[in-house]
Design a protein around this motif. Structure first.
Motif, mmCIF file in Angstrom:
data_model
loop_
_atom_site.group_PDB
_atom_site.id
_atom_site.type_symbol
_atom_site.label_atom_id
_atom_site.label_comp_id
_atom_site.label_asym_id
_atom_site.label_seq_id
_atom_site.Cartn_x
_atom_site.Cartn_y
_atom_site.Cartn_z
ATOM 1 N N CYS A 203 1.594 -92.521 -40.869
ATOM 2 C CA CYS A 203 1.099 -92.499 -42.454
ATOM 3 C C CYS A 203 1.562 -91.058 -43.112
ATOM 4 O O CYS A 203 1.744 -91.267 -44.338
ATOM 5 C CB CYS A 203 -0.408 -92.231 -42.337
ATOM 6 N N HIS B 51 -7.762 -89.142 -43.247
ATOM 7 C CA HIS B 51 -7.431 -90.482 -43.485
ATOM 8 C C HIS B 51 -7.815 -90.893 -44.809
ATOM 9 O O HIS B 51 -7.437 -92.010 -45.385
ATOM 10 C CB HIS B 51 -8.468 -91.412 -42.344
ATOM 11 N N HIS C 168 -5.669 -88.333 -36.946
ATOM 12 C CA HIS C 168 -5.360 -87.216 -38.103
ATOM 13 C C HIS C 168 -3.796 -86.934 -38.023
ATOM 14 O O HIS C 168 -3.544 -86.344 -36.958
ATOM 15 C CB HIS C 168 -6.162 -86.192 -38.150
ATOM 16 N N ILE D 243 -4.239 -91.942 -45.437
ATOM 17 C CA ILE D 243 -3.876 -90.538 -45.214
ATOM 18 C C ILE D 243 -4.377 -89.967 -46.496
ATOM 19 O O ILE D 243 -4.629 -90.378 -47.888
ATOM 20 C CB ILE D 243 -2.391 -90.337 -45.343
#
Ligand code: 7F7
Length: 439
Positions: free
Chosen positions: A304, A109, A299, A277
């Motif tokens: 993203c 992230h 994740h 990200i």
């Protein structure tokens, strides 16, 4: 919704734990390099939220990618099932990132969780418990990334037991007076041969430009020679490109300016164009160490990942690296010209659209942190957003969106110079800035 000003509602509702404030910025919208402030004022964004909004704001390519990913959403993570955007992003990053042998990508992230993952997996996979990093480095704000950082804002925070910090090569304030960096390299080699045995060191965290430490460009060949020394001891180089990577400095990767190829590359901030990200690209023998070793629920989420793919395509399709070099050259030249008569400007440095302006006392080289904090406040009053960094909190940092144009660069340089002059002339009072702790 109350009709109180947004900044007042922010103060009543959001914790200061995550705030790093320099002036009362409250944003309701934005497009391109323009932020719309609560109340409608337009601001020129010369920070891009510390480099994260790499394509500026409301970029159509990003909007379309996110809309597509959300319209037929392929789950929400890669923990217990993979998805096309995450795999495609990992494959693209492997193509775009120079490196030898079989490699893998880890998706996270933030720069913090990416660097924390490296700091945990390298000792685990190599059995080498020591790590090296540079004083002044900011590798993150989580416990594991702060543990391998050396920034003055994190004094008192627990460091990794095996961490050894060494000075970053700063030609403006050189180690032992040697701007070439040779004395520092000799110092590091001596450490590896004595108190910090090279054979015990698993990795060396480095930034190709030290960003939060003061936007410091290392001397020519320093990082190449450091990588050669690390190679002799089997020490993995970890290149933290989170702030200055992905086209910002005129090359896709900032390390390309330094003629070396790192063992591990860390990306973040601009990778998502403003969406969260990050990525670690590294050797399979490290990245395959174990399953469920460093995971978070979201994740590799497809939205993203799709945003990151759109950012990488926009960088390539629009030649944003070359643009960052050319517009960055204009910006730096305009700053130099506009501040030529200001002795408070001690150094102007950087590459492409990563630029630092070091502010000093007019009669010495002493850092002037008070001038920096008042300059960024004054710049906000004049209509531009940028912040300061540095071990002494005295370096103005410009990391605008990569789509900045020459007219915006000229306007930004004029505002910056005016802000330095006004702050130097006492137009910003201590009372006006006292509520903003900065760092
Ligand atoms: C070279 C580098 N590596 C890692 C990080 C941490 O990234 P995240 O803040 O996304 O966790 C950063 C973050 N830098 C800080 C973020 C906190 C506010 C101060 N300004 C920065 O750019 C960074 O510059």
């Amino acid at each position: 919704m109350t009709d109180a000003a947004l900044i007042a509602r922010d103060g009543a509702a959001l914790s200061p734990l995550q705030k790093l404030r320099f002036f009362p910025l409250a944003v309701t919208g934005g497009a391109g390099c323009t932020l719309i402030e609560d109340g409608g004022r337009e601001l020129l964004d010369l920070s891009a939220s510390w480099g994260a909004a790499s394509l500026g704001h409301s970029h159509p390519v990003l909007r379309a990618a996110v809309d597509r990913a959300l319209s037929d959403q392929a789950g929400a993570s890669i923990l217990s099932g993979t998805n096309e955007p995450a795999v495609a992003l990992a494959e693209r990053l492997l193509q775009l990132t120079p490196g030898a042998g079989e490699r893998r990508v880890w998706l996270g992230h933030s720069g913090s969780d990416a660097n924390e993952t490296v700091a945990r997996v390298v000792p685990a996979a190599t059995g080498r418990t020591r790590m090296m990093a540079f004083s002044g480095a900011y590798h993150g704000g989580t416990q594991g990334s702060m543990a391998v950082s050396g920034h003055t804002a994190q004094v008192g925070v627990a460091k990794s037991g095996g961490l050894k910090l060494v000075p970053y090569p700063d030609p403006f304030r050189p180690f032992e007076g040697d701007a070439s960096g040779a004395a520092l390299l000799a110092h590091i080699e001596h450490l590896f041969a004595t108190t910090c045995a090279g054979e015990d060191v698993g990795c060396f965290f480095l930034e190709p430009i030290q960003a939060d430490g003061g936007l410091i460009v290392p001397p020519p060949d320093f990082l190449k020679r450091l990588a050669e020394i690390c190679g002799r001891y089997g020490i993995l180089t970890v290149c933290d490109e989170v702030k200055v990577g992905l086209a910002r400095t005129g090359r896709l990767h900032c390390f390309e300016h330094e003629d070396f190829i790192p063992d591990i590359v860390v990306l973040g901030k601009g990778l998502g164009g403003g969406l969260p990200i990050s990525a670690v690209i590294g050797p399979a023998e490290i990245m395959d160490h174990a399953t469920a070793f460093s995971m978070q629920t979201l994740h590799g989420n497809p939205v993203c990942a799709a945003a990151a793919l759109a950012v990488l395509s926009a960088i390539e399709d629009n030649g944003l690296a070359a643009r960052a070099q050319s517009v960055g050259d204009v910006l730096m030249a305009e700053i130099a010209s506009a501040t030529a008569q200001l002795p408070q400007v001690g150094d102007i440095r950087g590459r492409g659209l990563a630029i630092g302006i070091e502010l000093i006392a007019a009669d010495s080289n002493a850092p002037d942190a008070d001038l920096a904090r008042k300059t960024v406040f004054r710049a906000w009053q004049l209509g531009a957003v940028f912040y300061y960094v540095g071990m002494h909190s005295n370096v103005l940092e410009l990391t605008p969106p990569l789509i900045l144009d020459e007219a915006e660069a000229k306007r930004g340089a004029a505002i910056l110079a005016q802000a330095i002059e006004d702050a130097s002339a006492g137009l910003v009072s201590d009372v006006e800035v006292e509520g903003f702790a900065g760092w």
